[in-house]
Structures are given as structure tokens and as C-alpha cells.
Design a protein around this motif. Structure first.
Motif, PDB file in Angstrom:
ATOM      1  N   HIS A 103      -8.368 -18.481  45.038  1.00  0.00           N
ATOM      2  CA  HIS A 103      -7.986 -19.461  45.777  1.00  0.00           C
ATOM      3  C   HIS A 103      -7.438 -19.484  46.777  1.00  0.00           C
ATOM      4  N   ASN A 124     -11.852 -24.074  48.813  1.00  0.00           N
ATOM      5  CA  ASN A 124     -11.699 -25.478  48.448  1.00  0.00           C
ATOM      6  C   ASN A 124     -12.268 -25.959  49.772  1.00  0.00           C
ATOM      7  N   THR A 125     -11.812 -27.648  49.746  1.00  0.00           N
ATOM      8  CA  THR A 125     -12.613 -28.381  50.921  1.00  0.00           C
ATOM      9  C   THR A 125     -12.382 -27.872  52.088  1.00  0.00           C
ATOM     10  N   GLY A 183     -13.367 -30.739  46.133  1.00  0.00           N
ATOM     11  CA  GLY A 183     -12.793 -31.647  45.152  1.00  0.00           C
ATOM     12  C   GLY A 183     -12.376 -32.674  46.410  1.00  0.00           C
ATOM     13  N   ILE A 184     -11.188 -32.700  47.008  1.00  0.00           N
ATOM     14  CA  ILE A 184     -10.763 -33.752  47.764  1.00  0.00           C
ATOM     15  C   ILE A 184     -11.758 -34.268  48.947  1.00  0.00           C
ATOM     16  N   TYR A 218     -10.243 -36.730  40.325  1.00  0.00           N
ATOM     17  CA  TYR A 218      -9.257 -37.112  41.540  1.00  0.00           C
ATOM     18  C   TYR A 218      -8.854 -38.568  41.239  1.00  0.00           C
ATOM     19  N   TYR A 246      -3.863 -36.164  47.721  1.00  0.00           N
ATOM     20  CA  TYR A 246      -4.020 -35.864  46.207  1.00  0.00           C
ATOM     21  C   TYR A 246      -3.163 -36.314  45.350  1.00  0.00           C
ATOM     22  N   ARG A 261     -16.174 -24.545  46.411  1.00  0.00           N
ATOM     23  CA  ARG A 261     -15.621 -25.533  45.378  1.00  0.00           C
ATOM     24  C   ARG A 261     -14.934 -26.661  46.256  1.00  0.00           C
ATOM     25  N   LYS A 288     -11.673 -32.444  38.079  1.00  0.00           N
ATOM     26  CA  LYS A 288     -10.531 -32.362  37.110  1.00  0.00           C
ATOM     27  C   LYS A 288      -9.651 -33.710  37.495  1.00  0.00           C
TER      28      LYS A 288
HETATM   29  C1  LIG Z   1      -8.433 -27.946  42.608  1.00  0.00           C
HETATM   30  C2  LIG Z   1      -9.150 -26.963  42.952  1.00  0.00           C
HETATM   31  C3  LIG Z   1      -9.846 -26.940  44.063  1.00  0.00           C
HETATM   32  C4  LIG Z   1     -10.332 -28.086  44.660  1.00  0.00           C
HETATM   33  O1  LIG Z   1      -9.581 -28.124  46.015  1.00  0.00           O
HETATM   34  P1  LIG Z   1      -9.592 -29.431  47.055  1.00  0.00           P
HETATM   35  O2  LIG Z   1      -8.567 -28.971  48.193  1.00  0.00           O
HETATM   36  O3  LIG Z   1      -9.453 -30.631  46.271  1.00  0.00           O
HETATM   37  O4  LIG Z   1     -11.265 -29.348  47.570  1.00  0.00           O
HETATM   38  C5  LIG Z   1     -10.756 -25.754  44.225  1.00  0.00           C
HETATM   39  N1  LIG Z   1     -10.396 -24.502  43.548  1.00  0.00           N
HETATM   40  C6  LIG Z   1      -9.360 -24.592  42.614  1.00  0.00           C
HETATM   41  C7  LIG Z   1      -9.054 -23.380  41.924  1.00  0.00           C
HETATM   42  C8  LIG Z   1      -8.667 -25.604  42.227  1.00  0.00           C
HETATM   43  O5  LIG Z   1      -7.715 -25.553  41.378  1.00  0.00           O
END
Ligand SMILES: *Cc1c(COP(=O)(O)O)cnc(C)c1O
Length: 369
Positions: free
Chosen positions: A165, A206-207, A224-225, A42, A352, A222, A38
Motif C-alpha cells: 500500500h 489505491n485511487t 475506494g474513494i 465508505y 474519507y 484497488r 469497507k
Molecule cells: C482503504 C484501502 C484502499 C482504498 O484506498 P482509496 O484511496 O480509497 O482508493 C486500498 N488499499 C488498501 C490496503 C486500503 O486499506
């Protein structure tokens, strides 16, 4: 690495591969990986990043909005794409472009089923999101029965995954709360899958969740960062490589006398004879005014040069009195030298925010070796 001749965000794809491999090394071999791309991956370049990751066999992508998913499809991305926060107005487009919605309340669930039925869909993949404590998006625990009942009224959609989340996965002081979220998610999903009669994929982390809570990896994670090189802790930052380095050049050097001022509203006054350098990057490029007035700094020939005065729209001025430098020399704002987490900290924010803030005006260049 080539020396910058203008402001560029240099993206190192080998660093991305390294970060993916590091994250993979934390997982069981059959755990799937969803890459969160998204916000232009980043702040880097979602199309290049997603295509690169697609070639490394990533299982899923996620974006926040439908328009971001459409851009990836236009760029040739064939991997499944989860849209984390779609709006009903875009559901028709979402279906046309084979994007998969997160459905997080009764309103969007009903709206999506209506549109999927109108579009004659069968078993269209959807992802049901539960709120387990973040209180941002997601069905409540006590809605499980209603959601399953609604899903059983239609063949237009099929539940591909159940997810939630974490609120504070990077903060080990909140371990108890996080463990409670994990437990709650397990309870909800067990109840849901039993009532539904089949087993969707489960994903929660998440990360930082991946790094701190291996017991919560479930079927998919999932990230991202982490892919972009930040691990939300000193230790994990060392294991990852920032993929993006923001570079610029010195446009002009001024020598100013004691008592002269620099920039708009004369915010900086020289205490002595001083040398300043003007750099072509400003708040329109994502370096906010909070970095001005000696909060933030750039690096020139390995030395720190504080940003003096107010950040302008297209420029900053930095103090280079003690740095041997010339017009045309390279300037590093963040990345390989000061990382974005350290740079962000100077203005009381987080990696971020600064990496996603770099505006589309800044040219992206790519390294792949
Ligand atoms: C943005 C997001 C992530 C990624 O999180 P990071 O901390 O960057 O790994 C994972 N899940 C959801 C629902 C998010 O909105």
C-alpha cells in the motif's frame, strides 16, 4: 431528484457507474479491478454497492474486517472478497464464508495455516502483504525467504496475490518516495515469486495511485474513494461524480433578537435581528462538533447557511437571515452542491472521514436512472 422530507443519504448508482468507467479508462484492458467496499462502502451501503458493482463485472472486493465480508456474503455477493485486516479469532468464519485473508506478519500467517489445515483446506487463497514504507501492516522485505519457506510446508493455502500500500500516492511532493515504494515492491515480488515457483497477482495502487502512477497498475488496482466520487485533487474531483448527497429539511425557523443566544452553552450570540433554521441532523449522525460555530455550512436554495453554535446530538442550527426559506424546505449538507471534500475542509479534515462518518441512523435512498 426527489426533494428530501427527512434526513437522507441519497446514493446515485449511475454516478457510481460513471466513476467506475472513468477509472477503467485509465487502465489497460486486462488490468483487474478490486473495489474497496469497507466501512459500509465508505459510508454509503456496502450491500447495495457491491451487488451493483458485481453486475458490472468487478473482479474483486475488499473489506477491512471479516464481519464486513460476512455481511456481503449474506447479501448475495459471490465475487472474491479480500479481507484486508482480519483477526485470527475470525479465521474459521472467514473460511466458512469463502473470504480471503490478507496475511501480513508471521503470527497471522502461522495462525491461518494452522486453522486452514484443521479445516482440511487445499490451496485456500491468501494474499501476502508487504510493508514498503507505510509502516502500518505488512511483512518486511527481509522476511521473503521465511514466508516462502513457511508456505512450502503446507498445501492448505495458495498465494493468490502479493500486495502493498502506498503512503502518499495523492501527494505529488512525495513522488520520489512513492517511486521508491513501487521499486521496492517490484524487487520484493520478483524475489518472492521466483522462490515460490509460481506467479501470484500483484497489486499496489489505491485511487490516487491509479491516477498518478500508471506504471504501478500491475495486475490489479484497488479503488475506494474514486468509486465514491472523490479523486483527492481539484482536477480529478471534476472527472468524478460524488455518489452520495446528504440532504435534510428545515424543521423550524426562529426569528431572534440582537443579543439572544442559540444552542447549548449559548455558544452563538445574535449580532442583530436574525432568522435561524433548525435541521434534524447532529453529531450522532456524523456531523461532528468541529463543524459547529460557523466552521461548516449547509446549502438552502443554493445559498450557504453557516452552522451556528454547538452541534447538538440530533440537530444543528443554521443562519438563514438572508435566505428566503420555509419550514419543510430542503437542505443539502454535502454532495451535489458542496462536495464532501469541501465540506470536510471547513473542519480541517478529508472527504474519507466525513463520508464514512454518516451514521447508520441516516436512511439511505437510491437513484438508478
Ligand atoms: C482503504 C484501502 C484502499 C482504498 O484506498 P482509496 O484511496 O480509497 O482508493 C486500498 N488499499 C488498501 C490496503 C486500503 O486499506
Amino acid at each position: 431528484m426527489p426533494k428530501a422530507k427527512e434526513t437522507v443519504l441519497e446514493i446515485d448508482l449511475k454516478a457510481l457507474q460513471h466513476n467506475l468507467e472513468y477509472i477503467k479508462s485509465k487502465l489497460k484492458t486486462n488490468t483487474k479491478i478490486l473495489a474497496v467496499v469497507k466501512a459500509f462502502a465508505y459510508g454509503s451501503d456496502a450491500e447495495v454497492i457491491a451487488n451493483y458493482l458485481q453486475n458490472l463485472d468487478i473482479d474483486y472486493f475488499a473489506v477491512a474486517y471479516v464481519s464486513e465480508g460476512v455481511a456481503l456474503r449474506d447479501a448475495g455477493v459471490k465475487t472474491p472478497i479480500l479481507v484486508l485486516h482480519p483477526q485470527a479469532i475470525n479465521f474459521k468464519t472467514l473460511i466458512e464464508r469463502c473470504l480471503e485473508p490478507s496475511l501480513y506478519n508471521a503470527k497471522v500467517l502461522n495462525e491461518f495455516i494452522t486453522i486452514a489445515s484443521q479445516e482440511h483446506q487445499k490451496n485456500y487463497p491468501v494474499h501476502i502483504k508487504f510493508n514498503t514504507g507505510l509502516n502500518r501492516l505488512g511483512f518486511d522485505e527481509n522476511e521473503v525467504t521465511d514466508v516462502v519457506l513457511k508456505l512450502k510446508t503446507t498445501t492448505a493455502v495458495k498465494v493468490k496475490s502479493l500486495f502493498s500500500h502506498l503512503a502518499a500516492s495523492e501527494d505529488l511532493n512525495e513522488k520520489e518516495f512513492t517511486e521508491q515504494q513501487i521499486k521496492r515492491f517490484k524487487t520484493i515480488t520478483e524475489q518472492f515469486s521466483n522462490a515460490l515457483g509460481y506467479q501470484p497477482l500483484l497489486h499496489l495502487t489505491n485511487t490516487s495511485g491509479i491516477l498518478n502512477y500508471p506504471e504501478a497498475h500491475l495486475d490489479m488496482v484497488r479503488t475506494g474513494i474514486g468509486l465514491y466520487g472523490y479523486g483527492n485533487s481539484e482536477t480529478e474531483n471534476k472527472n468524478l461524480i460524488p455518489i452520495a448527497t446528504l440532504k435534510s429539511v428545515i424543521s423550524q425557523i426562529h426569528t431572534i433578537k440582537k443579543g439572544e443566544t442559540v444552542g447549548y452553552n449559548r455558544a452563538y450570540t445574535s449580532k442583530d435581528i436574525q432568522k435561524t433554521a433548525t435541521i434534524p441532523i447532529g453529531h450522532a449522525d456524523g456531523i461532528g462538533r468541529q463543524y459547529g460555530n460557523e466552521k461548516g455550512f449547509v446549502t438552502i436554495h443554493g445559498q450557504k447557511a453557516p452552522i451556528i453554535g454547538n452541534v447538538c446530538m440530533d440537530m444543528i442550527m443554521v443562519n438563514v437571515t438572508d435566505i428566503a426559506c420555509n419550514e419543510g424546505d430542503e437542505v443539502i449538507i454535502f454532495g451535489t452542491t458542496t462536495n464532501a471534500a469541501e465540506f470536510a475542509r471547513t473542519a480541517n479534515t478529508i472527504s474519507y472521514e466525513i463520508i464514512t462518518a454518516i451514521s447508520q441512523r441516516v436512511k439511505r435512498t437510491f437513484l438508478d436512472n
